[in-house]
Enzyme design. Structure first.
Site, mmCIF file in Angstrom:
data_model
loop_
_atom_site.group_PDB
_atom_site.id
_atom_site.type_symbol
_atom_site.label_atom_id
_atom_site.label_comp_id
_atom_site.label_asym_id
_atom_site.label_seq_id
_atom_site.Cartn_x
_atom_site.Cartn_y
_atom_site.Cartn_z
ATOM 1 N N GLU A 182 0.837 -1.211 0.000
ATOM 2 C CA GLU A 182 0.000 0.000 0.000
ATOM 3 C C GLU A 182 0.867 1.255 0.000
ATOM 4 O O GLU A 182 0.526 2.247 -0.648
ATOM 5 C CB GLU A 182 -0.952 -0.005 1.205
ATOM 6 C CG GLU A 182 -1.960 -1.151 1.219
ATOM 7 C CD GLU A 182 -2.858 -1.226 -0.023
ATOM 8 O OE1 GLU A 182 -2.996 -0.222 -0.742
ATOM 9 O OE2 GLU A 182 -3.402 -2.320 -0.298
ATOM 10 N N HIS A 191 -0.352 -1.598 -10.110
ATOM 11 C CA HIS A 191 -0.113 -3.045 -10.004
ATOM 12 C C HIS A 191 0.728 -3.563 -11.167
ATOM 13 O O HIS A 191 0.567 -3.136 -12.306
ATOM 14 C CB HIS A 191 -1.456 -3.788 -9.954
ATOM 15 C CG HIS A 191 -2.188 -3.564 -8.680
ATOM 16 N ND1 HIS A 191 -3.509 -3.197 -8.618
ATOM 17 C CD2 HIS A 191 -1.761 -3.638 -7.400
ATOM 18 C CE1 HIS A 191 -3.868 -3.065 -7.352
ATOM 19 N NE2 HIS A 191 -2.830 -3.318 -6.595
ATOM 20 N N TYR A 240 -0.503 -9.126 -8.302
ATOM 21 C CA TYR A 240 -1.611 -9.877 -7.700
ATOM 22 C C TYR A 240 -1.231 -11.341 -7.516
ATOM 23 O O TYR A 240 -0.371 -11.884 -8.214
ATOM 24 C CB TYR A 240 -2.792 -9.911 -8.668
ATOM 25 C CG TYR A 240 -3.738 -8.748 -8.686
ATOM 26 C CD1 TYR A 240 -3.690 -7.709 -7.766
ATOM 27 C CD2 TYR A 240 -4.746 -8.717 -9.658
ATOM 28 C CE1 TYR A 240 -4.607 -6.673 -7.838
ATOM 29 C CE2 TYR A 240 -5.658 -7.690 -9.728
ATOM 30 C CZ TYR A 240 -5.585 -6.668 -8.819
ATOM 31 O OH TYR A 240 -6.493 -5.661 -8.896
HETATM 32 ZN ZN LIG Z 1 -2.672 -2.730 -4.671
#
Ligand SMILES: [Zn+2]
Length: 343
Positions: A182, A191, A240
């Site tokens: 973050e 991302h 991710y």
């Molecule tokens: Zn993120």
């Protein structure tokens, strides 16, 4: 003798100047340059903090296959901006002057969570020129680290004035990698799997994505973002998990190269690539050199930085997480194509 000193001094100046040149080259020629305009993220970037995201994070624990910041009902899961001044805010999003990010900690954090937040900052201090320091009265722009039950989220880059980084306690603070993630948004990064050239490296399995969450996998615009010369990085703390936003537990992100098992979605610490990119964004090649041996850091960008080994006391515990290991087994990766190979 004086002449020699003068010549050496001039050489030193020339060398210093030369060090800045690759950055300019990157900005002009590299594929992606991180700019403040996030309009491609659409209206979801202005989503108000919501308790649905918080409830989802409440159900998260360290054995979960995905990361808590992938549970949010925000743009790409965890990116948001205040509603006021939409376009203006976007246009003003920018880097933090001299890499100094003033902060306040306003959330209700238990001591372990606080330790992980502080450790995340220490890791930034050790491997980058980003400097987190307590907000002073003269600081107009700062991040407020809060802990509302609305999940894990941050804005991208400096947006002006107070901006919040929400770390729901304990879901978003039990691993040091989530605060690192973050805070890297707050520093100015998006991302990894949304890099515009990601289709050369991964396949997005659209059929496995929860309906309504497809936009989380939109690619960034090539003219607005940059990888700072670092190849697509499966080990980035900004990548991710392979099953992020899956409707059926099956992978949503499948690496094209299955010859090596790779840790997509790791939250143990920076990859070397993350360090290189942060230091290029904030004009700090010497810190990259300390970690990678070269100031572009590209050769090892896909392997985890020493920071993980030396700074993350939980690494072994996290690696032994059976679900993570299963996920790793399913998701094979590591693909470091050279530019020439790409196309
Ligand atoms: Zn993120």
């Amino acid at each position: 003798m004086l002449e020699k000193i003068y010549v050496l001094y001039m050489l030193h100046l020339i060398f210093q100047f030369a060090l800045t040149l690759p950055l300019q080259d990157v900005d002009q020629n590299e594929d992606l340059f991180l700019m403040p305009d996030l309009s491609y993220l659409g209206s979801s970037v202005f989503k108000e903090p919501n308790s649905e995201s918080g409830k989802l994070v409440d159900t998260w624990n360290e054995t979960s296959e995905i990361n808590p910041e992938e549970l949010g009902e925000y743009a790409e899961g965890d990116i948001r901006f205040p509603k006021k001044g939409r376009n203006g805010m976007i246009a003003e999003t920018f880097r933090w002057p001299n890499g100094v990010i003033p902060y306040t900690i306003e959330g209700n954090f238990d001591s372990d969570s606080l330790k992980n937040i502080e450790r995340a900052m220490d890791i930034y201090h050790k491997y980058t020129c980003i400097k987190f320091r307590g907000k002073q009265s003269s600081d107009d722009d700062y991040i407020a680290i809060v802990s509302a039950s609305t999940g894990c989220w941050s804005s991208v880059g400096r947006i002006g004035g107070r901006q919040e980084v929400n770390l729901q306690n304990p879901g978003c603070t039990s691993k040091v990698g989530t605060p690192i993630h973050e805070l890297m948004h707050a520093a100015g990064f998006l991302h990894e799997q949304n890099r515009f050239e990601r289709d050369d490296f991964v396949t997005i399995a659209w059929q496995n994505i929860k309906r309504g969450h497809e936009s989380n996998f939109d690619k960034a615009e090539s003219s607005k973002t940059t990888g700072f010369g670092v190849p697509y990085d499966f080990r980035s703390v900004m990548h991710y998990s392979g099953t992020a936003f899956s409707v059926n537990g099956k992978p949503t992100i499948i690496p094209k190269d299955s010859t090596k098992t790779e840790k997509m979605g790791q939250r143990e610490g920076f990859s070397r690539g993350d360090i290189t990119k942060l230091n290029k964004m904030y004009n700090c090649p010497e810190k990259t050199t300390a970690v990678t041996g070269s100031n572009n850091g590209n050769t090892n960008s896909n392997s985890n930085a020493e920071s993980n080994k030396t700074d993350n006391k939980n690494e072994n515990k996290e690696n032994s997480n059976p679900l993570v290991n299963i996920a790793q087994g399913i998701i094979h990766a590591l693909f470091q194509k050279t530019k020439a190979q790409r196309k």
